[in-house]
Write a protein that holds these residues in place. Structure first.
Motif, PDB file in Angstrom:
ATOM      1  N   ARG A 115     -12.872  -0.673  10.440  1.00  0.00           N
ATOM      2  CA  ARG A 115     -12.916   0.667   9.851  1.00  0.00           C
ATOM      3  C   ARG A 115     -12.383   0.685   8.424  1.00  0.00           C
ATOM      4  NH1 ARG A 115      -8.093   3.688  13.166  1.00  0.00           N
ATOM      5  NH2 ARG A 115      -6.509   2.218  12.505  1.00  0.00           N
ATOM      6  N   PHE A 128     -14.802   7.358   9.074  1.00  0.00           N
ATOM      7  CA  PHE A 128     -13.675   8.184   8.635  1.00  0.00           C
ATOM      8  C   PHE A 128     -13.338   7.949   7.152  1.00  0.00           C
ATOM      9  CE2 PHE A 128      -9.086   8.681   7.911  1.00  0.00           C
ATOM     10  CZ  PHE A 128      -8.944  10.022   8.199  1.00  0.00           C
ATOM     11  N   GLU A 160      -0.425   7.427  10.802  1.00  0.00           N
ATOM     12  CA  GLU A 160      -0.171   6.285   9.920  1.00  0.00           C
ATOM     13  C   GLU A 160      -1.476   5.636   9.517  1.00  0.00           C
ATOM     14  OE1 GLU A 160       2.478   3.380  11.559  1.00  0.00           O
ATOM     15  OE2 GLU A 160       3.937   3.980  10.029  1.00  0.00           O
ATOM     16  N   ALA A 161      -2.349   5.416  10.519  1.00  0.00           N
ATOM     17  CA  ALA A 161      -3.609   4.741  10.229  1.00  0.00           C
ATOM     18  C   ALA A 161      -4.421   5.540   9.215  1.00  0.00           C
ATOM     19  CB  ALA A 161      -4.409   4.548  11.510  1.00  0.00           C
ATOM     20  N   ALA A 162      -4.442   6.859   9.387  1.00  0.00           N
ATOM     21  CA  ALA A 162      -5.231   7.684   8.477  1.00  0.00           C
ATOM     22  C   ALA A 162      -4.645   7.667   7.069  1.00  0.00           C
ATOM     23  CB  ALA A 162      -5.313   9.117   9.000  1.00  0.00           C
ATOM     24  N   ILE A 163      -3.325   7.810   6.997  1.00  0.00           N
ATOM     25  CA  ILE A 163      -2.659   7.791   5.685  1.00  0.00           C
ATOM     26  C   ILE A 163      -2.894   6.440   5.001  1.00  0.00           C
ATOM     27  CG2 ILE A 163      -0.415   7.869   4.532  1.00  0.00           C
ATOM     28  CD1 ILE A 163      -0.799  10.510   5.600  1.00  0.00           C
ATOM     29  N   ALA A 164      -2.814   5.366   5.794  1.00  0.00           N
ATOM     30  CA  ALA A 164      -2.990   4.033   5.226  1.00  0.00           C
ATOM     31  C   ALA A 164      -4.403   3.830   4.697  1.00  0.00           C
ATOM     32  CB  ALA A 164      -2.665   2.958   6.265  1.00  0.00           C
ATOM     33  N   PHE A 210      -8.564   5.564  15.983  1.00  0.00           N
ATOM     34  CA  PHE A 210      -8.440   7.007  16.169  1.00  0.00           C
ATOM     35  C   PHE A 210      -9.037   7.393  17.522  1.00  0.00           C
ATOM     36  CE2 PHE A 210      -9.126   6.616  11.461  1.00  0.00           C
ATOM     37  CZ  PHE A 210      -7.810   6.816  11.125  1.00  0.00           C
ATOM     38  N   MET A 236       3.115   2.387   1.907  1.00  0.00           N
ATOM     39  CA  MET A 236       3.320   3.126   3.146  1.00  0.00           C
ATOM     40  C   MET A 236       4.787   3.502   3.317  1.00  0.00           C
ATOM     41  SD  MET A 236       0.711   4.020   4.794  1.00  0.00           S
ATOM     42  CE  MET A 236       1.006   4.224   6.546  1.00  0.00           C
ATOM     43  N   PHE A 282      -2.595  -2.622  11.832  1.00  0.00           N
ATOM     44  CA  PHE A 282      -1.253  -2.488  12.388  1.00  0.00           C
ATOM     45  C   PHE A 282      -1.030  -3.415  13.582  1.00  0.00           C
ATOM     46  CE2 PHE A 282      -2.139   1.217   9.959  1.00  0.00           C
ATOM     47  CZ  PHE A 282      -0.928   1.637   9.442  1.00  0.00           C
ATOM     48  N   ARG A 314      -4.620   2.973  -1.656  1.00  0.00           N
ATOM     49  CA  ARG A 314      -4.797   2.750  -0.220  1.00  0.00           C
ATOM     50  C   ARG A 314      -6.258   2.539   0.130  1.00  0.00           C
ATOM     51  NH1 ARG A 314      -0.412   7.317   1.332  1.00  0.00           N
ATOM     52  NH2 ARG A 314       1.432   6.053   0.943  1.00  0.00           N
ATOM     53  N   GLN A 334       1.057   6.821  15.311  1.00  0.00           N
ATOM     54  CA  GLN A 334       0.240   5.707  14.825  1.00  0.00           C
ATOM     55  C   GLN A 334      -1.121   6.176  14.295  1.00  0.00           C
ATOM     56  OE1 GLN A 334      -0.160   3.178  18.158  1.00  0.00           O
ATOM     57  NE2 GLN A 334      -0.964   4.731  19.492  1.00  0.00           N
ATOM     58  N   TYR A 335      -1.647   7.281  14.851  1.00  0.00           N
ATOM     59  CA  TYR A 335      -2.918   7.777  14.333  1.00  0.00           C
ATOM     60  C   TYR A 335      -2.755   8.295  12.908  1.00  0.00           C
ATOM     61  CZ  TYR A 335      -4.346   7.845  19.250  1.00  0.00           C
ATOM     62  OH  TYR A 335      -4.633   7.515  20.540  1.00  0.00           O
ATOM     63  N   ASN A 349      -4.647   0.643  16.731  1.00  0.00           N
ATOM     64  CA  ASN A 349      -4.521   2.103  16.746  1.00  0.00           C
ATOM     65  C   ASN A 349      -5.795   2.783  16.272  1.00  0.00           C
ATOM     66  OD1 ASN A 349      -4.325   1.315  14.114  1.00  0.00           O
ATOM     67  ND2 ASN A 349      -2.553   2.551  13.619  1.00  0.00           N
ATOM     68  N   ASN A 389       0.833  -1.209   0.000  1.00  0.00           N
ATOM     69  CA  ASN A 389       0.000   0.000   0.000  1.00  0.00           C
ATOM     70  C   ASN A 389       0.865   1.255   0.000  1.00  0.00           C
ATOM     71  OD1 ASN A 389       0.925  -0.113   2.605  1.00  0.00           O
ATOM     72  ND2 ASN A 389      -1.051   0.267   3.583  1.00  0.00           N
TER      73      ASN A 389
END
Ligand SMILES: Nc1ncnc2c1ncn2[C@@H]1O[C@H](COP(=O)(O)OP(=O)(O)OP(=O)(O)O)[C@@H](O)[C@H]1O
Ligand SMILES: [Mg+2]
Lengths: 252, 293
Positions: free
Chosen positions: A161, A108, B181-185, A98, A54, A92, A85, B178-179, A96, A52
Motif C-alpha cells: 500500500r 488510500f 499511525e499507518a495513515a499518518i505515516a 486498514f 513519526m 510496522f 511521508r 496502529q491504524y 496493520n 519520516n
C-alpha cells in the motif's frame, strides 16, 4: 559510496529530558538494504521514526542536528511533512492493514495525495500487488476485508500500500517479528527484489536476518551509533569491540 | 490446587447461569410480545388491519369510534426523522471532536457534560421544551402555537444526543492506534485519517449509537407528549401540532375501558411500535453483518 539516500549530521533526539539518540552521523546509500541492530531500547525504532518524522506525534520530543533526505533538511522550518511521508514509506512491526478492503488499502495513499485518477486505480492496484507477489492470491478477493488475510499476506499488503506513492525509501521496523520463519524468508526475498527500486532501512532483532538480508549494517548502543559498515565487515571483522561482543552474543 | 472435579463443576455452573440469563431475556421479550398480541388482536375482530393502519382518523371515543392510526404513525415518523436529522450529524461530529481533536482537559469536561445531559429526566427536558423552546418557535415562525412537530424533534434530539455521542465516542476511541499511525505515516492529514480511516473503522459502533439514539426517540413518551401539541391529524409540515404513537397510549390508557375496543386499539398501537423497533434493529443487524464480511 554511491548515491546517498539519507544522511544525518549530529542528530540528537530527546524524549523530554531523556536523550534517546546521541550525535548520530550516518549515510544510507540508495537502493541498498541497511539494517539497524542493537539491544532492546538502544534507539533503533526511534532513529527509524526520525526519517519520516513519526516521532512528531509524541509529546515532548525534541530533535537537533540535521537529517537530509532528497537534498533537504527534513527538520528545516517549513519542511513539507506530508510530502516527506509520501516519499518515505513505513512498514510496522505488527501488520496493520486498514480495516478496509484490500483494494481500498492500496488506493488510500492515492486518494490522500490525489496522485491518480480513478480510472487508473485498477492498474495501480494490480501493479502494487504484483510487486509484493500477492496478485495471484488476491486478484479475486480485492474487495474482501484485508483483516481476513493471513499475517504474511497482511504484511505484504502493508508493503504494497505504500508503493503507489512511489516512495524512494522504505522503513521497516522489525517487519517479520510477527511472522513465522517461512514467511520471514519470503519477506526477506521480497526485500531483495524491492531494493532494485527502493532504499530499504530495516530494524531487526534477528542477527541472522541482518546478515542474510542487508548490504550494510549499523550497530546502535545506548543511543549512539557505534559502527556502520558493509554487513560482511560488521559480521566478520567489526572495528569496535562492542560490536563484536554484541554479534557474538556476549550481551544484549 | 483445587481438585479437577470442583473446578469443572464451577465452570459448568457459571456456564449454565449465563445460558439461563440469556434464555430468560429472550423469554421475557417473547412474553411481552404475546401479551401485546393477546390484548391487541381482539381489535381486529371488528376492524380490518388495513383500516387500522391506513385509517386517516383517530376518534376513539366518538360513536361509532374510528381507529385509524395513520396520523399517529406519521406523527411519530415526522418527529423521529426530525430528531434524527438534528441529532445524528451533530452527535457524530461531537463524538469525533471529543475523541480525536479536543485537548485532554476539554475532552474530560465535555464528556462530563454529556453524561449530565443524559441524566436529566425526560419530563424535565419536556418541561424546558414546553416553556422556552415552544414560545420561541412560535415567535420565530409566527404561528398560532409553539407546540409542533419541530418542537418535538428538537427536544428529542437533545435526548438522543447523549446516547449517540457517548456510544459513538467509545467506538471511535476503541479504534486501534496502529491504524491511525499507518495513515499518518502515509502522509495523511489528521482530518483525512479521522474521516477515511477512524470513522470507517468505527462505523459499526457509530451505527449502533445512532440506532440506540433513535430507539430512545421512538420510545420516548413524556417529553413528546408535552411539546408536540397532541393533535391527531395527518401532518403536512413540521410547524404544526402532531401526535405520536407513544403519546397516544400514555394519554388515553387511563380513560379506556379494560377489554373494550379502545383498550385493544391502544395495545394494537403497542404492537405496531414493537414491530417498528424490531424492524429498525433488524436493518441495523443486517447492515452490521454485511460490513463485517
Ligand atoms: N515515547 C517515548 N517516551 C519516552 N521515552 C521513550 C519513548 N519511546 C521510546 N523511549 C525510550 O527511548 C529509548 C529507545 O527506544 P526505542 O523504542 O527506539 O528502542 P528500540 O531500539 O527500538 O528497542 P526495541 O528493540 O525494544 O524495539 C528507550 O530507552 C525507550 O525507553
Ligand atoms: Mg523498536
Amino acid at each position: 559510496m554511491s548515491e546517498i539516500s539519507i544522511e544525518t549530521r549530529g542528530l540528537n533526539l530527546f524524549y523530554g529530558d531523556f536523550q534517546a539518540l546521541i550525535g548520530i552521523d550516518l549515510q544510507i546509500p540508495a537502493r541498498k538494504v541497511t539494517a539497524l541492530i542493537g539491544p532492546s531500547g538502544c534507539g533503533k525504532s526511534t532513529l527509524l521514526r526520525v526519517f519520516n518524522r513519526m516521532n512528531d506525534l509524541i509529546d515532548g520530543v525534541r530533535v537537533s542536528g540535521q537529517v537530509i533526505i532528497g537534498g533537504q533538511d527534513i527538520f528545516a522550518p517549513g519542511a513539507d511533512l506530508l510530502g516527506l511521508r509520501e516519499k518515505v514509506g513505513m512498514v510496522f512491526q505488527r501488520p496493520n492493514p486498514f480495516p478496509l478492503s484490500v483494494y481500498e488499502n492500496i488506493v488510500f495513499g492515492l486518494a490522500v495525495h490525489r496522485l491518480a485518477r480513478r480510472q487508473e486505480y485498477g492498474d495501480i492496484v494490480e501493479q502494487a500487488l504484483r510487486s509484493v507477489l500477492l496478485w495471484d492470491d488476491l486478484k479475486d478477493r480485492l474487495h474482501h476485508s484485508a483483516l481476513k488475510l493471513s499475517l504474511e499476506q497482511q504484511q505484504r499488503l502493508c508493503i504494497a500500500r505504500v508503493l503507489p506513492l512511489k516512495p524512494q525509501i522504505l522503513l521497516m521496523d522489525e517487519p517479520c517479528s510477527a511472522l513465522d520463519p517461512i514467511a520471514t524468508l519470503h519477506i526477506e526475498e521480497l526485500m531483495q527484489k524491492l531494493k532494485k527500486e527502493y532504499t530499504i532501512v530495516i530494524v531487526t532483532h534477528n542477527m541472522q536476518q541482518a546478515a542474510r538480508a542487508s548490504d550494510r549494517t549499523g550497530f546502535l548502543y545506548l543511543g549512539k551509533l557505534i559502527e556502520i559498515n558493509e554487513t560482511v565487515n560488521i559480521f566478520t571483522k567489526p572495528a569496535q569491540a562492542m560490536t563484536e561482543n554484541y554479534i557474538s552474543g556476549r550481551f544484549g | 490446587m483445587k481438585p479437577m472435579r470442583v473446578r469443572k463443576l464451577k465452570e459448568w455452573l457459571i456456564e449454565k447461569t449465563i445460558l439461563l440469563s440469556g434464555i430468560f431475556s429472550v423469554v421475557f421479550v417473547l412474553l411481552i410480545f404475546l401479551f401485546l398480541l393477546r390484548e391487541g388482536l381482539s381489535l381486529f375482530r371488528g376492524e380490518s388491519v388495513i383500516d387500522f393502519i391506513f385509517g386517516k382518523s383517530w376518534y376513539p371515543i366518538s360513536d361509532p369510534p374510528r381507529f385509524g392510526i395513520l396520523p399517529l404513525i406519521l406523527g411519530s415518523l415526522l418527529v423521529t426523522l426530525g430528531a434524527a436529522a438534528i441529532s445524528v450529524p451533530i452527535g457524530i461530529a461531537a463524538a469525533l471532536y471529543i475523541a480525536e481533536i479536543a485537548p485532554l482537559r476539554l475532552r474530560e469536561a465535555l464528556k462530563a457534560g454529556i453524561e449530565l445531559l443524559a441524566a436529566i429526566p425526560s419530563v424535565v427536558i419536556g418541561f424546558i421544551g414546553m416553556i422556552t423552546l415552544g414560545p420561541w418557535i412560535k415567535n420565530l415562525f409566527n404561528i398560532p402555537t409553539g407546540l409542533t412537530a419541530l418542537t418535538g424533534s428538537v427536544t428529542l434530539a437533545f435526548m438522543a444526543m447523549p446516547t449517540i455521542v457517548s456510544i459513538a465516542e467509545d467506538a471511535i476511541t476503541a479504534v486501534p492506534r496502529q491504524y491511525r499511525e499507518a495513515a499518518i505515516a502515509m502522509g495523511a492529514t489528521k482530518w483525512q485519517t479521522t474521516w477515511r480511516i477512524v470513522a470507517r473503522a468505527a462505523r459499526p459502533g457509530m451505527l449502533a449509537a445512532v440506532m440506540l439514539g433513535i430507539g430512545r426517540v421512538i420510545g420516548e413518551t413524556m417529553a413528546v407528549m408535552m411539546v408536540t401539541g397532541n393533535a391527531a391529524i395527518i401532518p403536512t409540515s413540521f410547524l404544526q401540532p402532531v401526535r405520536t404513537l407513544t403519546a397516544t397510549i400514555a394519554a388515553e390508557m387511563g380513560e379506556s375501558v379494560q377489554g373494550g375496543p379502545h383498550y385493544a386499539a391502544l395495545f394494537a398501537i403497542g404492537i405496531v411500535l414493537f414491530v417498528i423497533t424490531f424492524l429498525i434493529n433488524g436493518v441495523a443487524d443486517l447492515y452490521l453483518h454485511r460490513s463485517r464480511r
